[in-house]
Enzyme design. Structure first.
Site, PDB file in Angstrom:
ATOM      1  CE  LYS A 163      -4.442   1.036   0.236  1.00 27.62           C
ATOM      2  NZ  LYS A 163      -5.583   0.300  -0.350  1.00 27.62           N
ATOM      3  CG  ASP A 218      -7.325   3.264  -0.978  1.00 28.57           C
ATOM      4  OD1 ASP A 218      -7.933   2.180  -0.957  1.00 28.57           O
ATOM      5  OD2 ASP A 218      -7.286   4.010   0.015  1.00 28.57           O
TER       6      ASP A 218
END
Ligand code: NDP
Length: 450
Positions: free
Chosen positions: A124, A164
């Site tokens: 991430k 995201d």
């Protein structure tokens, strides 16, 4: 052993905050019955290795606004585990981003990616940059500056970031353009790209549609119920929420809420998605307050009461609830209200939106509860489809991607439900997801040696 690992993590203080500990603690608790069943897990220190990221990359992002003022933000990429395949996971641009928030998201991503059955590891990244109120050119300059720092660490077989919160196809387009300018390579180093240069059809819809495909399968198998004609509540008004609402409406459900960071909309006639899109898509992040002004008769939770009313969505009686905004947005108090109002299923679209106490209540009260790592895995799955298409220079049509997504979400449900049953925790989809995901990653970690 599990208590010792958690205590060590707490002591280590290495970018470890409560959210990361919450995620690790949930996973390790689920794994208790299985870690003792195979001595290799201890010998190969699988749990200790699994809770420690391979590397944390941090960099300075320097960019210039429209008034020629220079700004500095922090940029990160957490490459957590690549035992199953190249690192894969989104980029988040939001002021709340810190290395430890990303550490929690990257850890969750390992399990989500494992559940898809596809060859992808967990990562991430992102920045504390706030896209709200920025012009298109400011977003472009920020993305270019971010990629100038990130590019040495990514690659089609190394690490493939996606979007995201705060990062949609516009941002991915700017990031990809900069990568190409620097490296002269036309590689599939990002997913969620615009269709014009290698993006997969359906990537924008994938997470939300996948959530609903998962919910449909779970309701059919567990309760012999469908979504048709049922009242559903959704939180959020971003990519995941919009496409969850869209698919629910296509299946005949009546979605009566959505929300943003300022408040919530309750529209008992069903949310007008066109109106939400006008306010929120294409980089626009206008307040939902406008919805109530444009569509009289809907009830708006005023901005002035934002803190108190941010949870208003969960006060509305519903058949099924879909938290699709952000982490820890659905608390024990919200859960009590949902149970009291007869909600039968909670299906997470966001990453870890439900607090541990709320999950415990749902499970105790027999409300079907699906963790995000299972029900929102459709986004990363279609990202992997995009990687496959880029590698083979193919383009799949919308129906093919949609069919494969639906099949994959049904398989994830089956894998999770069967695992829960096998380990004596029937209908506990949290344990089912954690155990099924862990077994696949752990096996790969053992096979690759330490
Ligand atoms: P977006 O940035 O597109 O949308 C997020 C939405 O949530 C915005 O409307 C935002 O409001 C709203 N929001 C933020 N905080 C709150 C809050 N406290 N209460 C209510 N609403 C809030 O992000 P995504 O839709 O992409 O992501 C949503 C969630 O889904 C995240 O947890 C993300 O990690 C997860 N996810 C996303 C995937 C994807 O493919 N995009 C894949 C898998 C998971 P505002 O408009 O005011 O900013």
């Amino acid at each position: 052993m599990i208590k010792k690992i958690l205590a060590n993590l707490e002591k280590s203080n290495c970018l470890t905050d409560n959210t990361f500990l919450q995620a690790v603690s949930e996973v390790l608790t689920s794994l208790e019955p299985i870690v003792k069943s195979d001595s290799r897990y201890e010998r190969f220190a699988i749990l200790e290795r699994l809770v420690t990221p391979d590397r944390i990359i941090q960099f300075k992002v320097q960019w210039v606004d429209d008034n020629n003022q220079v700004h500095i933000n922090n940029g990160y990429r957490i490459q957590f585990n690549n035992s199953l395949g190249p690192y894969k996971g989104g980029l988040r641009f939001h002021p709340s981003v810190t290395a430890s928030v990303l550490k929690f998201l990257a850890f969750e991503q390992i399990f989500k990616n494992s559940l898809t059955g596809l060859p992808i590891g967990g990562a991430k990244g992102g920045s504390d940059f706030d896209p709200k109120g920025k012009s298109d050119f400011e977003i472009m300059r920020f993305c270019r500056a971010f990629m100038r720092e990130l590019y040495p660490y990514i690659g089609a077989r190394v690490d493939v970031p996606a979007g995201d919160i705060g990062v949609g196809s516009r941002e991915i387009g700017y990031l990809f353009g900069e990568y190409k300018r620097i490296t002269h390579q036309y590689d599939g180093i990002l997913s969620g790209k615009p269709y014009a240069f290698g993006g997969s059809l359906m990537r924008p819809q994938a997470t939300g549609y996948g959530v609903v495909y998962f919910a449909r399968e779970m309701l059919a198998q567990e309760l012999q119920e469908s979504l048709e004609g049922k009242i559903c509540t959704v939180s959020g008004a971003g990519n995941v929420a919009i496409h969850t609402i869209e698919k629910l409406q296509q299946l005949g459900a009546i979605v009566v809420t959505c929300s943003d960071s300022d408040g919530a909309i309750y529209d008992p006639r069903g949310i007008d998605l066109h109106q939400v899109r006008e306010l929120k898509e294409g980089g626009r992040r206008l307040s939902l307050a406008e919805y109530a002004r444009q569509i009289p008769g809907s009830i708006f939770t005023p901005k002035s009461e934002y803190l108190k009313e941010a949870h208003a969505v969960w006060q509305i009686p519903c058949f099924a609830a879909f938290p699709c905004a952000t982490q820890n947005e659905l608390t024990l108090t919200d859960a009590q209200k949902l149970v009291e109002n007869g909600c039968v299923a909670v299906v997470e679209g966001a990453n870890m939106p439900t607090t541990p106490e709320a999950i415990e209540l749902f499970q105790r009260e027999g409300v079907l509860f699906s963790p995000g790592k299972a029900s929102n895995a459709g986004g990363v799955a279609v990202s992997e489809f995009e990687m496959s298409q880029n590698a083979s220079m193919e383009k799949w049509d919308f129906d093919k991607v949609d069919r494969k997504l639906n099949e994959l979400m049904c398989q994830i449900y089956k894998r999770v439900a069967l695992t829960a049953k096998e380990y004596g925790v029937e209908r506990n989809f949290v344990d089912g997801a954690n155990i099924a995901a862990f077994k696949r990653v752990a096996e790969a970690m053992i096979l690759e040696g330490a």
